[in-house]
Design a protein around this motif. Structure first.
Motif, mmCIF file in Angstrom:
data_model
loop_
_atom_site.group_PDB
_atom_site.id
_atom_site.type_symbol
_atom_site.label_atom_id
_atom_site.label_comp_id
_atom_site.label_asym_id
_atom_site.label_seq_id
_atom_site.Cartn_x
_atom_site.Cartn_y
_atom_site.Cartn_z
ATOM 1 N N ASN A 202 -2.921 5.379 4.542
ATOM 2 C CA ASN A 202 -3.234 4.325 3.587
ATOM 3 C C ASN A 202 -2.100 3.298 3.543
ATOM 4 N N PHE A 203 -2.472 2.026 3.596
ATOM 5 C CA PHE A 203 -1.526 0.921 3.481
ATOM 6 C C PHE A 203 -1.651 0.363 2.061
ATOM 7 N N ALA A 204 -0.715 0.756 1.203
ATOM 8 C CA ALA A 204 -0.824 0.428 -0.223
ATOM 9 C C ALA A 204 -0.805 -1.071 -0.478
ATOM 10 N N GLU A 205 -0.111 -1.836 0.377
ATOM 11 C CA GLU A 205 0.036 -3.271 0.130
ATOM 12 C C GLU A 205 -1.285 -4.014 0.206
ATOM 13 N N ASP A 206 -2.169 -3.576 1.092
ATOM 14 C CA ASP A 206 -3.460 -4.261 1.193
ATOM 15 C C ASP A 206 -4.635 -3.342 0.870
ATOM 16 N N GLY A 207 -4.356 -2.080 0.527
ATOM 17 C CA GLY A 207 -5.409 -1.180 0.068
ATOM 18 C C GLY A 207 -6.348 -0.700 1.153
ATOM 19 N N ASN A 208 -5.913 -0.722 2.409
ATOM 20 C CA ASN A 208 -6.777 -0.314 3.520
ATOM 21 C C ASN A 208 -6.294 0.986 4.147
ATOM 22 N N HIS A 257 -15.060 -2.836 9.999
ATOM 23 C CA HIS A 257 -14.144 -1.979 10.764
ATOM 24 C C HIS A 257 -14.248 -2.299 12.250
ATOM 25 N N ILE A 258 -13.142 -2.088 12.956
ATOM 26 C CA ILE A 258 -13.110 -2.114 14.419
ATOM 27 C C ILE A 258 -12.906 -0.681 14.883
ATOM 28 N N VAL A 259 -13.696 -0.266 15.855
ATOM 29 C CA VAL A 259 -13.686 1.123 16.307
ATOM 30 C C VAL A 259 -13.288 1.183 17.780
ATOM 31 N N GLY A 260 -12.396 2.093 18.097
ATOM 32 C CA GLY A 260 -12.068 2.422 19.478
ATOM 33 C C GLY A 260 -12.312 3.893 19.693
ATOM 34 N N GLY A 261 -12.834 4.268 20.833
ATOM 35 C CA GLY A 261 -13.143 5.677 21.061
ATOM 36 C C GLY A 261 -13.086 6.056 22.518
ATOM 37 N N THR A 262 -13.161 7.352 22.760
ATOM 38 C CA THR A 262 -13.253 7.865 24.123
ATOM 39 C C THR A 262 -14.465 7.254 24.817
ATOM 40 N N GLY A 263 -14.278 6.794 26.032
ATOM 41 C CA GLY A 263 -15.394 6.284 26.819
ATOM 42 C C GLY A 263 -15.654 4.802 26.611
ATOM 43 N N GLU A 264 -16.832 4.373 26.995
ATOM 44 C CA GLU A 264 -17.229 2.965 26.919
ATOM 45 C C GLU A 264 -18.178 2.736 25.748
ATOM 46 N N CYS A 265 -17.924 1.665 25.012
ATOM 47 C CA CYS A 265 -18.856 1.275 23.961
ATOM 48 C C CYS A 265 -20.066 0.606 24.611
ATOM 49 N N LYS A 266 -21.259 1.051 24.220
ATOM 50 C CA LYS A 266 -22.480 0.561 24.849
ATOM 51 C C LYS A 266 -23.176 -0.532 24.049
ATOM 52 N N GLU A 302 -8.652 -7.627 6.247
ATOM 53 C CA GLU A 302 -7.948 -6.771 5.295
ATOM 54 C C GLU A 302 -8.324 -7.088 3.840
ATOM 55 N N LYS A 303 -8.664 -8.344 3.585
ATOM 56 C CA LYS A 303 -8.871 -8.800 2.204
ATOM 57 C C LYS A 303 -10.292 -8.565 1.709
ATOM 58 N N ASN A 304 -11.220 -8.304 2.625
ATOM 59 C CA ASN A 304 -12.630 -8.157 2.233
ATOM 60 C C ASN A 304 -13.133 -6.777 2.649
ATOM 61 N N HIS A 305 -13.512 -5.979 1.700
ATOM 62 C CA HIS A 305 -14.014 -4.645 1.987
ATOM 63 C C HIS A 305 -15.534 -4.687 1.967
ATOM 64 N N SER A 306 -16.116 -4.768 3.155
ATOM 65 C CA SER A 306 -17.562 -4.919 3.254
ATOM 66 C C SER A 306 -18.275 -3.628 2.863
ATOM 67 N N LYS A 307 -19.430 -3.767 2.218
ATOM 68 C CA LYS A 307 -20.278 -2.630 1.893
ATOM 69 C C LYS A 307 -21.403 -2.455 2.918
ATOM 70 N N GLN A 308 -21.469 -3.376 3.866
ATOM 71 C CA GLN A 308 -22.450 -3.258 4.941
ATOM 72 C C GLN A 308 -21.949 -2.227 5.958
ATOM 73 N N ARG A 309 -22.846 -1.791 6.842
ATOM 74 C CA ARG A 309 -22.488 -0.747 7.815
ATOM 75 C C ARG A 309 -22.911 -1.166 9.221
ATOM 76 N N LYS A 310 -22.187 -0.646 10.193
ATOM 77 C CA LYS A 310 -22.536 -0.821 11.605
ATOM 78 C C LYS A 310 -22.371 0.510 12.317
ATOM 79 N N THR A 311 -23.153 0.651 13.382
ATOM 80 C CA THR A 311 -23.045 1.852 14.208
ATOM 81 C C THR A 311 -22.555 1.469 15.593
ATOM 82 N N TRP A 312 -21.439 2.060 15.979
ATOM 83 C CA TRP A 312 -20.871 1.852 17.311
ATOM 84 C C TRP A 312 -21.291 3.023 18.182
#
Length: 792
Positions: A202-208, A257-266, A302-312
């Motif tokens: 947790n980064f207390a300064e920006d709440g993320n 959010h930005i997501v990085g993971g094992t393998g290739e994002c499709k 960092e300043k906007n905490h979205s309530k929407q969702r995405k699937t990577w």
């Protein structure tokens, strides 16, 4: 994984004597140069004596399809997985084992490998609290919601701490597969406070939060020819034994959010903005890192905490694990890298918060690219499409993705130590793609097979990054302080990771140093590099054991290295070779052995000193006939002489003149007059044999070097001597001048010719007489046949 490790006390100790099997323990030779023999497992159809996989080698496989849901508000991860497990073994399996690593974060579900504890000198307020007895559940660890077969039928299962056994409805036979499903969830721990490899920061300064999601799903254990089920508990130290398979992983996170993971994002086209997607495509062919998500975009998110969702959606083939990271704080850059050995185009990428921007933007992705290119030269060509570094204030590795540290001060400055540490940990963790993500050793049993081999290759890669890079592990001199420790604080490298006190030196530094000594001092680079590449090629995408490495290194090089494995890997003796004494001798041209007359008598019949039982029984046995009795032509003079049928006066004296030494003429004497002999006596004080490397400095300022292989010790493992002849005077002798053998005491490695530290003597020099030497000849003496006047 790269760790700063402190000394820890453990209850269990892996004794040295049990491993140091010797046939000749009381002798001064014949122990250190014994073959490993029965210490190594017997070769078989699965693993050959050459170190290669056998013709019947097999390994099982597991494919995963996983859906994960990250609940940022509750800091909870929910998942559902379908596993297809393939039994390629010759055995029928009645049950299968899975790993539940996240249970190690639980106070009640963990493996509970405790350490001894004593009263501290000081504690902070967070550490000082009443001991809870019995221990209360802290709410962490895996909660299993449902375990079913492919049709939805419930399966019987048992959880034993960090391990889970599923009892199969019927035996899984060779060539069959079993499909099952597991639904689960767990509370994500604060990795900074609780420790561990995965969790959130947790980064207390920006709440993320910045999430590193690792060892996060129930994963198949390895079932192998050498171990059966590798279901040793996960204690937080000994890492992983995992099977290869294909993965399809869908990760649902907040839309910013930005997501990085094992393998290739499709589905980058669905989760990235059009500008970010364009930058990603441009980065694929760029020779310089391009920001796919820019610093400004990351600061804004960092300043906007979205309530929407995405699937990577990520896919990975032929990997042994899957890890991922997620945060709205990420800057993301990347560049394309070509691996020429297999013409593989790799996307090298880095993810990092603004706190690391001043270091990561400049160095991270380029360090990733350098690592996969250099490791490809020394092992196998990098086979995967992606290699990623994530700044997460730690160091840990997974296929195609790793987590490292490297943040600047708030003003953007950084220390040189932080910079070098960051580069080193990136190289180390990216390098783990090769050891053990591809060359897939059993980390739970042999930590050194991934950490040690990887640290060695990391050292080679750091050297090619910057010739002045301050590598902490690899050079021989850097292991000396560890090797100096008392024996009761040391274990052999060939020890289980849970039982090691000095884990960092033992599992990382000592094996890396040993391999570097093999390469630079014992085998030479050409032989070593060929053998090391052979091992890497043979065991890529397979499960090697220590014997496979030891045997391959010898098989591909033609070097007998059992003495080295025995001493460096199975023992704890340090290297300490001392120059004990130097004896100086000058030529003496005065002949002291003139010709002289020697008197002698002819030889008596050669008869056996004792008529043994075999001879008696052979004479008594009527079925045995002797060749010399059947064939009379074999009965020569000596047949009769030995049986008293030929008589000779054996008391009669004869004489002959012996050869004397002939003096050199004046010309030859002048040729050798300035020659000096130096006998150097060495003692093996440490116990570990090593080559003897000498540097001679002469009075005229010139220098010469000499190296004797370790085999010089094979007839006496405690003391050896070596003599040199020079036509100029030695001023000093330096043993191990480049500190390449890890000698723990260099104070006894130097000799100076100051007139008081050497013994002086003479050695005779004479002219060699040329004469033929016939084996078995009488050397001028009269033989019995001549004395009797007989020729037959």
């Amino acid at each position: 994984m790269k760790l700063q490790v402190t000394a820890l006390s453990v209850f269990l100790y892996f004794g040295v004597s049990a491993q140091q099997i010797q046939n000749n323990p009381g002798s001064n030779h014949g122990n250190k140069f014994e073959q490993l023999g029965t210490i190594l497992p017997t070769p078989n159809v699965y693993r050959t004596a050459s170190g290669a996989p056998g013709h019947a080698y097999w390994q099982n496989r597991a494919d995963y399809e996983i859906f994960a849901y990250l609940d940022e508000d509750k800091r909870n991860l929910k998942g559902s997985e379908t596993v297809t497990y393939y039994n390629n073994s010759p055995d029928d399996l009645d049950y299968i084992w899975l790993q539940l690593d996240e249970n190690q974060q639980s106070t009640v579900k963990k493996a509970d490998y405790q350490f001894s504890s004593t009263l501290p000198k000081s504690l902070n307020d967070q550490q000082l609290k009443v001991s809870e007895l019995p221990v209360k559940d802290n709410g962490y660890g895996v909660t299993l919601e449902k375990v079913t077969d492919a049709s939805g039928n419930s399966l019987l299962y048992t959880v034993n701490k960090t391990m889970m056994r599923i009892d199969l409805p019927k035996s899984l036979k060779k060539g069959e597969k079993f499909v099952f499903k597991v639904d689960w969830n767990y509370n994500i721990p604060n990795r900074i406070k609780m420790g561990g490899r995965g969790g959130y920061e947790n980064f207390a300064e920006d709440g993320n939060d910045l999430y590193t999601i690792t060892q996060w799903f129930p994963r198949m254990c390895v079932y192998s020819d050498f171990h059966g089920w590798q279901n040793h508990q996960f204690t937080g130290r000994g890492e992983f034994a995992l099977v290869f398979g294909n993965y399809k992983v869908s990760i649902n996170v907040p839309s910013d959010h930005i997501v990085g993971g094992t393998g290739e994002c499709k589905n980058y086209d669905l989760v990235l903005s059009s500008e970010q997607l364009l930058r990603y495509k441009k980065a694929q062919t760029s020779n310089e890192p391009i920001e796919i998500v820019t610093l400004d975009e990351a600061k804004k998110a960092e300043k906007n905490h979205s309530k929407q969702r995405k699937t990577w959606v990520f896919e990975a083939k032929d990997v042994r694990d899957f890890a991922w990271t997620s945060s709205r704080k990420f800057v993301w850059d990347g560049m394309g890298v070509l691996i020429p050995e297999n013409n593989n185009k790799v996307m090298a990428m880095s993810f990092y918060p603004k706190e690391a921007y001043g270091l990561y933007r400049k160095f991270s992705t380029k360090a990733v690219a350098h690592t996969i290119k250099t490791y490809s030269e020394f092992t196998i060509p990098y086979p995967y499409p992606v290699a990623q570094s994530v700044e997460a204030a730690n160091g840990m590795e997974y296929p195609m993705i790793c987590f490292n540290y490297g943040r600047t001060e708030k003003d953007g400055t950084y220390s040189e130590g932080t910079k070098n540490g960051m580069i080193g940990v990136i190289i180390h963790e990216v390098g783990h793609n090769f050891f053990p993500m591809i060359i897939n050793s059993d980390e739970r049993q042999w930590s050194w097979m991934d950490e040690g081999l990887n640290t060695f290759t990391e050292y080679l890669t750091e050297e090619k990054w910057d010739n002045k890079f301050p590598s902490k592990r690899g050079p021989a001199w850097t292991i000396v302080d560890y090797m100096k420790l008392p024996k009761n604080q040391l274990e052999p490298i060939m020890s289980n990771s849970e039982n090691i006190i000095q884990f960092g030196p033992n599992a990382y530094a000592k094996p890396a140093t040993g391999l570097n000594i093999l390469r630079e001092t014992i085998m030479g680079r050409e032989l070593f590099d060929k053998a090391f590449k052979t091992y890497s090629k043979r065991w890529a995408f397979r499960h090697p054991e220590p014997a496979d490495l030891f045997r391959t290194m010898e098989d591909a090089s033609g070097e007998d290295l059992d003495w080295f494995w025995r001493g460096w890997f199975y023992g704890t003796d340090p290297v300490d070779i001392a120059i004990d004494k130097v004896t100086i001798a000058t030529p003496d041209f005065e002949v002291s052995q003139p010709e002289k007359e020697i008197k002698y008598k002819v030889e008596k019949p050669i008869q056996n000193e004792f008529d043994d039982i075999s001879k008696q029984r052979n004479r008594e046995d009527k079925n045995i006939s002797f060749e010399v009795e059947k064939d009379k032509s074999l009965q020569d003079f000596y047949y009769k002489y030995d049986r008293g049928q030929e008589k000779i006066d054996t008391n009669k004296e004869y004489s002959f003149k012996s050869d004397g030494n002939e003096s050199l003429d004046k010309k030859d004497q002048e040729k050798f007059r300035n020659m000096t002999a130096y006998q150097i006596d060495f003692t093996n004080k440490g116990g570990m044999v090593m080559p003897i490397i000498l540097e001679f400095t002469f009075e005229d300022g010139s220098k010469l070097k000499d190296k004797s292989s370790a085999q010089i010790w094979r007839h006496n493992e405690q003391k050896v001597s070596k003599t040199f002849y020079f036509d100029k005077k030695i001023k000093s002798i330096q043993l191990d001048p480049m500190r390449e053998t890890a000698d723990i005491d260099t104070s006894n490695n130097f000799w100076s010719n100051d007139g008081s530290s050497a013994e002086n003597s003479k050695f005779q020099v004479f002219k060699e007489k040329q004469k033929a030497t016939v084996r078995g000849g009488a050397n001028g003496k009269v033989n019995p046949m001549q004395a009797a006047g007989k020729k037959n």
